[in-house]
Design an enzyme around this catalytic site. Structure first.
Site, mmCIF file in Angstrom:
data_model
loop_
_atom_site.group_PDB
_atom_site.id
_atom_site.type_symbol
_atom_site.label_atom_id
_atom_site.label_comp_id
_atom_site.label_asym_id
_atom_site.label_seq_id
_atom_site.Cartn_x
_atom_site.Cartn_y
_atom_site.Cartn_z
ATOM 1 N N GLU A 37 12.638 14.953 22.068
ATOM 2 C CA GLU A 37 14.030 14.670 22.367
ATOM 3 C C GLU A 37 14.735 16.022 22.288
ATOM 4 O OE1 GLU A 37 15.639 11.692 19.728
ATOM 5 O OE2 GLU A 37 17.611 11.943 20.655
ATOM 6 N N ARG A 264 2.641 11.464 10.453
ATOM 7 C CA ARG A 264 3.329 12.719 10.724
ATOM 8 C C ARG A 264 2.933 13.755 9.693
ATOM 9 N NH1 ARG A 264 8.888 13.300 11.817
ATOM 10 N NH2 ARG A 264 8.728 11.428 13.051
ATOM 11 N N LYS A 274 14.941 17.137 11.340
ATOM 12 C CA LYS A 274 15.874 17.918 12.163
ATOM 13 C C LYS A 274 17.246 18.000 11.503
ATOM 14 C CE LYS A 274 13.898 16.866 16.687
ATOM 15 N NZ LYS A 274 13.978 15.883 17.767
HETATM 16 P P1 ATP Z 1 13.705 12.982 14.449
HETATM 17 O O1 ATP Z 1 13.567 14.074 13.420
HETATM 18 O O2 ATP Z 1 15.059 12.909 15.068
HETATM 19 O O3 ATP Z 1 13.071 11.674 14.065
HETATM 20 P P2 ATP Z 1 11.380 13.684 15.848
HETATM 21 O O4 ATP Z 1 10.961 14.650 14.814
HETATM 22 O O5 ATP Z 1 10.652 12.402 16.023
HETATM 23 O O6 ATP Z 1 12.892 13.388 15.706
HETATM 24 P P3 ATP Z 1 11.032 14.157 18.656
HETATM 25 O O7 ATP Z 1 11.675 15.185 19.498
HETATM 26 O O8 ATP Z 1 11.293 12.749 18.964
HETATM 27 O O9 ATP Z 1 11.453 14.499 17.189
HETATM 28 O O10 ATP Z 1 9.476 14.420 18.549
HETATM 29 C C1 ATP Z 1 8.636 14.681 19.641
HETATM 30 C C2 ATP Z 1 7.235 14.294 19.283
HETATM 31 O O11 ATP Z 1 6.787 14.996 18.139
HETATM 32 C C3 ATP Z 1 7.159 12.815 18.950
HETATM 33 O O12 ATP Z 1 6.026 12.267 19.585
HETATM 34 C C4 ATP Z 1 7.021 12.797 17.454
HETATM 35 O O13 ATP Z 1 6.303 11.668 17.032
HETATM 36 C C5 ATP Z 1 6.285 14.104 17.175
HETATM 37 N N1 ATP Z 1 6.588 14.585 15.822
HETATM 38 C C6 ATP Z 1 7.789 14.829 15.298
HETATM 39 N N2 ATP Z 1 7.698 15.232 14.018
HETATM 40 C C7 ATP Z 1 6.379 15.240 13.711
HETATM 41 C C8 ATP Z 1 5.616 15.562 12.535
HETATM 42 N N3 ATP Z 1 6.204 15.959 11.402
HETATM 43 N N4 ATP Z 1 4.271 15.463 12.609
HETATM 44 C C9 ATP Z 1 3.670 15.079 13.742
HETATM 45 N N5 ATP Z 1 4.321 14.766 14.873
HETATM 46 C C10 ATP Z 1 5.651 14.832 14.877
HETATM 47 MG MG MG Z 2 11.652 10.969 17.656
#
Ligand code: ATP
Ligand code: MG
Length: 560
Positions: A37, A264, A274
């Site tokens: 995003e 994650r 974020k």
């Molecule tokens: P938010 O912090 O707003 O929940 P997000 O970290 O999920 O957002 P996105 O931009 O939606 O951010 O993430 C893009 C991709 O990265 C998604 O498929 C998400 O599942 C993955 N992702 C985000 N954070 C992690 C993490 N800590 N470990 C593994 N994958 C991650």
């Molecule tokens: Mg997300």
């Protein structure tokens, strides 16, 4: 971890699921996507997702799309789109021409929603957000049907078209899926598919006054792109029934994308939310998005971490089905393993203590050949190590009253100057601050009998630079941003006050004369360093960032 264990981890359950699908006759190349995003900078957690998605597609001879999940116009910015592309490229992955945006599918998403209305699977609901929450029920109580659930198809079509035309205020009406208000899964209790939002979008401008919800947009976008495996983090596990329901109701042709969840990545001593990262930047606790203490990829790059190390780290930790925290040591070890064979070693002193070598007359130089890479001397060649009357050693390498087992310099004690000779400390001059200010030493061909005896007493090796053949530098010693291993985000109590220590009086040996941003060296006995992106041109002092120390000193320092 043994090689077998590593192979096993790398071979993860997602890989097994894909192999099973292929064995079961999946008629498509493997297609994955990385769906950020564009509302913030990528961090090491995202790197894990990037490596996983691109890595799996590569290993199965498939492809990976970069898809910006831009369904929330209020929080998204073009600046983030650009930084995300730069970061994925830096990590070493290529989406070729497949740069997609969920917003490219707005028309198609709208048509699909109309199709759901026509099959009686979606309806326009007039409940306010507050009322909707009350009707939804809880984990222990079933929900209640909305009074608008029984609307006919024609009325729903008319209202949905008017939502699009901007006739209703934000929060006034929603398009909802008609599923089951008694479902034990709250996500299945008639979730919203569309909301009214009168915001300008970074790509579609003011064209749309309604926007699709994430859960609806994501599965349809995956299907439109022909994604076969939609890999996401565990919090979406309970959303999977909805993902499958939407595609089922749209009668999407096979092969339909399959959602697979993994844990994650949480990395100790840092935070990857974020929201928290934004707070650290806004409150100026760190110096911008690429402050080398942050876990963002922009910061990681500036810190001097090579992308190969992040890839190696992600491969080594593998994927898990349960949330867990990974020790920072794993990342640091991967960085050292990548840098060790490719980075020349030099001498630098961070916190200098002046030493006069009494037996070397002023102006005399004693030069020896020193390899840039002692393990394999031919690799980067040699330079002259130039000893002269005045040198600097590390303040830590001298103790006025040596502790037990201390084998470096102390009054009347000896130490070996790396690539040069032994020295013996004859006297110490104290400074006005009560600390040693100057050591007077003499050089020795070999350690004296007393010092050379038992192994435990043999003089230790110390690093040094000559006063006349060295260059002043600034060294920024970065360390863990949070003192506690698993921070909750309470900045007042959890931050490490020494996450950045700046050494303004550091010096590097004179054989190193050019300082291009991005140049990396190992400072012997100290760590890996990189010339900072903003390092000034001469006569400014070059600025070096510490990438990692040579060994894990954190655990020890916390105990003492
Ligand atoms: P938010 O912090 O707003 O929940 P997000 O970290 O999920 O957002 P996105 O931009 O939606 O951010 O993430 C893009 C991709 O990265 C998604 O498929 C998400 O599942 C993955 N992702 C985000 N954070 C992690 C993490 N800590 N470990 C593994 N994958 C991650
Ligand atoms: Mg997300």
């Amino acid at each position: 971890m043994s090689k077998e264990e590593r192979d096993e981890r790398a071979k993860n359950f997602i890989r097994a699921a894909i192999e099973a699908d292929l064995a079961g006759g999946l008629k498509s190349p493997v297609v994955t996507r990385f769906p950020p995003e564009p509302n913030g900078y990528l961090h090491i957690g995202h790197a894990k997702s990037v490596c996983l998605n691109f890595g799996l597609a590569r290993d199965f001879g498939g492809r990976t799309n970069l898809r910006f999940d831009d369904t929330n116009p209020a929080k998204e910015e073009v600046e983030y789109v650009d930084s995300i592309k730069e970061d994925v490229r830096w990590l070493g992955f290529d989406w070729e021409e497949r740069e997609y945006y969920a917003s490219d599918y707005f028309e198609k998403l709208y048509e699909s929603a109309v199709a759901l209305i026509k099959t009686g699977d979606a309806y326009v609901c007039d409940l306010t957000p507050q009322e909707t929450r009350e009707y939804r029920g809880t984990l222990t109580e079933p929900g209640r049907d909305s009074p608008f659930r029984g609307r006919g198809v024609a009325e729903n079509l008319d209202l949905f078209a008017r939502m699009r035309a901007g006739e209703f205020p934000e929060g006034g009406r929603f398009l909802r899926a008609k599923i089951d208000m008694n479902s034990p899964n709250l996500n299945m209790r008639d979730p919203a598919l569309y909301r009214v939002k009168k915001a300008s979008h970074h790509r579609t401008g003011d064209k749309w006054l309604i926007y699709p919800m994430y859960d609806y947009a994501h599965c349809v976008s995956d299907a439109i792109e022909g994604v076969t495996h939609s890999i996401c983090t565990l919090e979406f596990e309970d959303h999977r029934p909805l993902y499958d329901w939407v595609l089922e109701k749209l009668a999407w042709p096979a092969p339909r994308p399959r959602q697979i969840e993994f844990a994650r990545l949480n990395l100790e001593h840092t935070l990857m939310s974020k929201r928290k990262l934004l707070e650290l930047v806004r409150e100026k606790i760190v110096d911008g998005w690429d402050d080398p203490r942050l876990p963002t990829l922009a910061a990681t790059r500036r810190r001097g971490t090579p992308p190969e190390a992040l890839r190696l780290f992600c491969e080594r930790i593998g994927v898990a089905k349960k949330d867990s925290w990974i020790e920072l040591e794993w990342l640091e070890k991967a960085i050292r393993d990548v840098l060790n064979p490719i980075v020349p070693r030099v001498l630098a002193v961070l916190d200098p203590l002046k030493v006069i070598l009494e037996d070397i007359p002023p102006g005399e130089i004693r030069e020896t050949e020193a390899p840039f890479f002692p393990d394999e001397p031919g690799k980067f060649g040699f330079r002259g190590a130039r000893l002269s009357r005045e040198i600097f050693i590390e303040r830590d390498d001298f103790q006025l009253e040596p502790a037990r087992g201390f084998r470096r310099l102390a009054p009347q004690r000896e130490a070996l100057l790396r690539w040069a000779c032994y020295v013996k400390c004859e006297s110490v001059e104290m400074g006005p601050d009560g600390r040693p200010a100057l050591l007077r030493c003499v050089t020795l061909e070999r350690p004296s009998e007393a010092a050379g005896g038992k192994r435990a007493q043999r003089p230790g090796v110390i690093h040094w630079v000559s006063r006349d053949y060295s260059t002043p530098i600034v060294a920024r010693l970065y360390d863990r941003l949070f003192r506690v291993p698993r921070p909750s985000g309470d900045f007042a109590t959890e931050l490490n006050p020494e996450s950045l220590v700046t050494r303004e009086d550091a010096r590097i040996e004179g054989a190193i004369a050019t300082f291009r941003p991005g140049d990396r060296y190992q400072f012997e006995r100290l760590g890996y360093f990189v010339v900072d992106r903003d390092s000034p041109e001469p006569p400014g002092k070059p600025v070096f960032n510490r990438i990692v120390p040579l060994k894990d000193s954190w655990a020890k320092s916390q105990k003492s």
